[in-house]
Write a protein that holds these residues in place. Structure first.
Motif, PDB file in Angstrom:
ATOM      1  N   LEU A  66      18.071 -42.991  11.242  1.00 10.31           N
ATOM      2  CA  LEU A  66      19.290 -42.968  10.428  1.00 10.31           C
ATOM      3  C   LEU A  66      19.569 -41.550   9.933  1.00 10.31           C
ATOM      4  O   LEU A  66      20.722 -41.083   9.979  1.00 10.31           O
ATOM      5  N   ALA A  67      18.532 -40.845   9.477  1.00  8.86           N
ATOM      6  CA  ALA A  67      18.722 -39.481   8.980  1.00  8.86           C
ATOM      7  C   ALA A  67      19.226 -38.559  10.088  1.00  8.86           C
ATOM      8  O   ALA A  67      20.163 -37.772   9.876  1.00  8.86           O
ATOM      9  N   LEU A  68      18.636 -38.646  11.270  1.00 10.58           N
ATOM     10  CA  LEU A  68      19.007 -37.749  12.360  1.00 10.58           C
ATOM     11  C   LEU A  68      20.380 -38.071  12.932  1.00 10.58           C
ATOM     12  O   LEU A  68      21.103 -37.170  13.365  1.00 10.58           O
ATOM     13  N   LYS A  69      20.753 -39.360  12.937  1.00 12.16           N
ATOM     14  CA  LYS A  69      22.035 -39.745  13.525  1.00 12.16           C
ATOM     15  C   LYS A  69      23.209 -39.493  12.579  1.00 12.16           C
ATOM     16  O   LYS A  69      24.366 -39.541  13.012  1.00 12.16           O
ATOM     17  N   THR A  70      22.924 -39.246  11.302  1.00 14.97           N
ATOM     18  CA  THR A  70      24.018 -39.073  10.345  1.00 14.97           C
ATOM     19  C   THR A  70      24.050 -37.692   9.708  1.00 14.97           C
ATOM     20  O   THR A  70      24.911 -37.415   8.871  1.00 14.97           O
ATOM     21  N   GLY A  71      23.131 -36.811  10.079  1.00 19.34           N
ATOM     22  CA  GLY A  71      23.117 -35.475   9.497  1.00 19.34           C
ATOM     23  C   GLY A  71      22.068 -34.599  10.148  1.00 19.34           C
ATOM     24  O   GLY A  71      21.333 -35.028  11.034  1.00 19.34           O
ATOM     25  N   ARG A  72      21.998 -33.372   9.699  1.00 19.36           N
ATOM     26  CA  ARG A  72      21.091 -32.415  10.322  1.00 19.36           C
ATOM     27  C   ARG A  72      19.676 -32.509   9.779  1.00 19.36           C
ATOM     28  O   ARG A  72      18.718 -32.168  10.473  1.00 19.36           O
ATOM     29  N   GLU A  73      19.515 -32.909   8.514  1.00 22.19           N
ATOM     30  CA  GLU A  73      18.192 -32.901   7.906  1.00 22.19           C
ATOM     31  C   GLU A  73      17.404 -34.135   8.320  1.00 22.19           C
ATOM     32  O   GLU A  73      17.898 -35.257   8.238  1.00 22.19           O
ATOM     33  N   PRO A  74      16.158 -33.963   8.753  1.00 15.47           N
ATOM     34  CA  PRO A  74      15.309 -35.121   9.048  1.00 15.47           C
ATOM     35  C   PRO A  74      14.912 -35.833   7.761  1.00 15.47           C
ATOM     36  O   PRO A  74      15.067 -35.300   6.656  1.00 15.47           O
ATOM     37  N   LEU A  75      14.392 -37.026   7.909  1.00 18.03           N
ATOM     38  CA  LEU A  75      14.043 -37.846   6.750  1.00 18.03           C
ATOM     39  C   LEU A  75      13.075 -37.119   5.824  1.00 18.03           C
ATOM     40  O   LEU A  75      13.199 -37.200   4.592  1.00 18.03           O
ATOM     41  N   GLU A  76      12.114 -36.420   6.397  1.00 16.15           N
ATOM     42  CA  GLU A  76      11.111 -35.741   5.583  1.00 16.15           C
ATOM     43  C   GLU A  76      11.702 -34.631   4.719  1.00 16.15           C
ATOM     44  O   GLU A  76      11.048 -34.179   3.772  1.00 16.15           O
ATOM     45  N   GLN A  77      12.919 -34.185   5.008  1.00 18.45           N
ATOM     46  CA  GLN A  77      13.592 -33.238   4.127  1.00 18.45           C
ATOM     47  C   GLN A  77      14.430 -33.933   3.058  1.00 18.45           C
ATOM     48  O   GLN A  77      14.856 -33.305   2.087  1.00 18.45           O
ATOM     49  N   LEU A  78      14.647 -35.228   3.244  1.00 20.66           N
ATOM     50  CA  LEU A  78      15.423 -35.990   2.267  1.00 20.66           C
ATOM     51  C   LEU A  78      14.529 -36.636   1.216  1.00 20.66           C
ATOM     52  O   LEU A  78      14.909 -36.736   0.043  1.00 20.66           O
ATOM     53  N   VAL A  79      13.359 -37.107   1.629  1.00 20.86           N
ATOM     54  CA  VAL A  79      12.414 -37.746   0.711  1.00 20.86           C
ATOM     55  C   VAL A  79      11.006 -37.288   1.076  1.00 20.86           C
ATOM     56  O   VAL A  79      10.744 -36.832   2.196  1.00 20.86           O
ATOM     57  N   GLU A  80      10.095 -37.442   0.135  1.00 23.58           N
ATOM     58  CA  GLU A  80       8.694 -37.113   0.361  1.00 23.58           C
ATOM     59  C   GLU A  80       7.967 -38.361   0.869  1.00 23.58           C
ATOM     60  O   GLU A  80       7.849 -39.355   0.154  1.00 23.58           O
ATOM     61  N   LEU A  81       7.505 -38.319   2.121  1.00 23.78           N
ATOM     62  CA  LEU A  81       6.812 -39.451   2.734  1.00 23.78           C
ATOM     63  C   LEU A  81       5.323 -39.154   2.797  1.00 23.78           C
ATOM     64  O   LEU A  81       4.916 -38.084   3.256  1.00 23.78           O
ATOM     65  N   THR A  82       4.512 -40.136   2.373  1.00 19.72           N
ATOM     66  CA  THR A  82       3.067 -39.973   2.396  1.00 19.72           C
ATOM     67  C   THR A  82       2.442 -41.242   2.947  1.00 19.72           C
ATOM     68  O   THR A  82       2.727 -42.343   2.439  1.00 19.72           O
ATOM     69  N   PRO A  83       1.597 -41.147   3.982  1.00 20.84           N
ATOM     70  CA  PRO A  83       0.905 -42.350   4.447  1.00 20.84           C
ATOM     71  C   PRO A  83      -0.044 -42.871   3.376  1.00 20.84           C
ATOM     72  O   PRO A  83      -0.714 -42.092   2.691  1.00 20.84           O
ATOM     73  N   VAL A  84      -0.066 -44.180   3.207  1.00 21.68           N
ATOM     74  CA  VAL A  84      -0.910 -44.819   2.204  1.00 21.68           C
ATOM     75  C   VAL A  84      -2.299 -45.038   2.815  1.00 21.68           C
ATOM     76  O   VAL A  84      -2.444 -45.776   3.782  1.00 21.68           O
ATOM     77  N   ASP A  85      -3.297 -44.369   2.257  1.00 22.48           N
ATOM     78  CA  ASP A  85      -4.646 -44.499   2.812  1.00 22.48           C
ATOM     79  C   ASP A  85      -5.671 -44.473   1.687  1.00 22.48           C
ATOM     80  O   ASP A  85      -5.700 -43.504   0.918  1.00 22.48           O
ATOM     81  N   PRO A  86      -6.475 -45.537   1.552  1.00 20.24           N
ATOM     82  CA  PRO A  86      -6.480 -46.713   2.410  1.00 20.24           C
ATOM     83  C   PRO A  86      -5.206 -47.538   2.264  1.00 20.24           C
ATOM     84  O   PRO A  86      -4.542 -47.469   1.231  1.00 20.24           O
TER      85      PRO A  86
END
Length: 462
Positions: A66-86
């Motif tokens: 959705l981020a790439l198809k609607t604008g130049r910034e990838p999702l990781e530039q719009l929000v902070e994503l962190t894998p949950v571990d464990p």
């Protein structure tokens, strides 16, 4: 260029608006409430912040697209994503503690063997492999494409038959339910059964009647991972609201709408399931630092799974006092006033407002007390640290999001004669489409984004 009216500024409405505006359409979003986001609400008070709907993200590829198809910034530039571990810690009946890694099926097998004994990981892995076969059979028609004109193929459970050995041969023929998978293929092991059926319970499905194809749920989560969003999932709605504004989408808040004027294309929410289960939440502002050994998601399983399912799904629904509880403890400084406090959320699958009156005096607070007593009995020690709490019931969800009965939209599943499919996005009426959790491909944050993608494809470019 078409004039498009979208009813509702939930995440599916935001996603559809951003896509269609990028395709050159003139888009107006009418929202009856005073803000955007729908289920992705947030409560802020005294420096604490709590998501009031979903709290974790699965299949982030949906929103990356959705981020790439609607604008130049990838999702990781719009929000902070962190894998949950464990990925999660499970407190199982009998005192067993099971900690599962994120997006590592091999690691899950090792953890199961360590906690439950040799062979547990192999049995679990065989079931999840069959969940992978369900994913491969249904991914495109059930998630990525419009519902076919003849959906009978999706009315049949694609779960592949497992070898029948020993006592499993006596359990009867035919396509199994999730409970029967646990009995036949997991040997009826109480811990593995609780682990498997928790995935169904979380989405409001009764594992006693849900098709075995629901094994796709643990397959997806354990294969593609679980992610947290900095600032809570509300930040995801905020990011795509800004994207809509950049694309010239017009928003009208405090504006209920049922139909579009002649000549306009209407995108409306799909019908809800008022009798499907809802969620009960307790938002806890705690004194004291988050313990060093805390994990983001702890699942405390019910003391009696049979009694829990009867209380939730049988003829006289009621809140079960010692249920399966998700204890969510994000390690996110933006959600607490300082390092000497902690924001914790308890969530439980419960009967919807349509089946149980959560507004009756004292009912909600008394149930919150029971949940705190239940989590304390498991050693979590939350009750003594409470500064204040906010209790949220399906009645609150119904009032705030207009979800019938406060029921949480469930994902579509293949099988069960097609009863678990959701209404098609194309209604048969020119210019009228359904989207969101009540329409194909069903509820859940990832599927809401998929629904918007399917509808945008049906409408097409300007």
């Amino acid at each position: 260029m078409a004039r498009i009216v979208i009813i509702g500024a939930g995440i599916s409405g935001l996603a559809a608006a951003a896509r269609l505006a990028t395709l050159g359409h003139r888009v107006t979003v009418c929202e009856a409430g005073d803000t955007f986001g729908g289920m992705l609400g947030q409560l802020r008070r005294d420096g604490f912040a709590f998501d009031t709907g979903p709290t974790l993200l699965t299949l982030p590829a949906v929103y990356r697209d959705l981020a790439l198809k609607t604008g130049r910034e990838p999702l990781e530039q719009l929000v902070e994503l962190t894998p949950v571990d464990p990925e999660s810690r499970h407190l199982l009946p009998g005192g067993t503690v099971l900690t599962l890694p994120n997006a590592s099926r091999g690691g899950v097998a090792q953890a199961l063997d360590a906690a439950l004994g040799a062979g547990a990981g192999e049995r679990w892995g065989a079931v999840v492999n069959r969940g992978r076969a369900v994913w491969e059979a249904t991914r495109r028609p059930l998630l990525e494409e419009p519902l076919p004109a003849d959906p009978r193929a999706l009315a049949t459970d694609p779960y592949p038959a497992a070898p029948r050995r020993g006592l499993a041969r006596l359990l009867g023929p035919g396509a199994p339910t999730l409970d029967q998978v646990a009995a036949r293929e997991l040997g009826g092991d109480p811990a593995l059964t609780a682990l498997l059926t928790e995935y169904a319970l979380r989405f409001g499905f009764d594992p006693r009647t849900t098709p075995a194809g629901a094994t796709v749920l643990p397959y997806m989560e354990q294969s593609f991972g679980v992610w947290s969003v900095g600032g809570g999932l509300r930040a995801l709605a905020e990011a795509f609201y800004r994207r809509c504004e950049q694309r010239g989408v017009e928003f009208r808040f405090g504006t209920p709408a049922e139909r579009a004027p002649r000549g306009e294309v209407l995108l409306a929410p799909g019908p809800g399931e008022p009798t499907a289960p809802g969620r009960f939440g307790v938002l806890l502002a705690l004194r004291g630092a988050r313990p060093a050994d805390a994990v983001q998601r702890t699942v405390l399983h019910a003391d009696d799974r049979t009694a829990e399912l009867a209380a939730l799904f049988d003829a006289v629904p009621r809140p079960y006092p010692r249920p399966t509880v998700q204890v969510l403890r994000p390690d996110d400084p933006s959600l607490r006033p300082d390092g000497q406090h902690e924001a914790v959320t308890l969530t439980v699958t419960v009967p919807s407002q349509a089946r149980f009156d959560w507004t009756a005096p004292g009912v909600a607070e008394a149930y919150a007390d029971q949940l705190l007593a239940w989590t304390d009995s498991a050693g979590l020690g939350l009750r003594e640290r409470v500064l204040w709490r906010v209790v949220r019931t399906p009645a609150d969800t119904e009032r705030e999001t207009r979800s019938p009965g406060g029921a949480v939209p469930r994902p579509a599943l293949a099988g069960a004669g097609g009863t678990l499919l959701r209404p098609a996005n194309a209604t048969g009426t020119p210019g009228h489409y359904l989207l969101g959790g009540g329409a194909h491909p069903g509820g859940g944050l990832a599927r809401a984004g998929m629904s918007a993608c399917v509808v945008a494809g049906l409408v097409g470019p300007a």
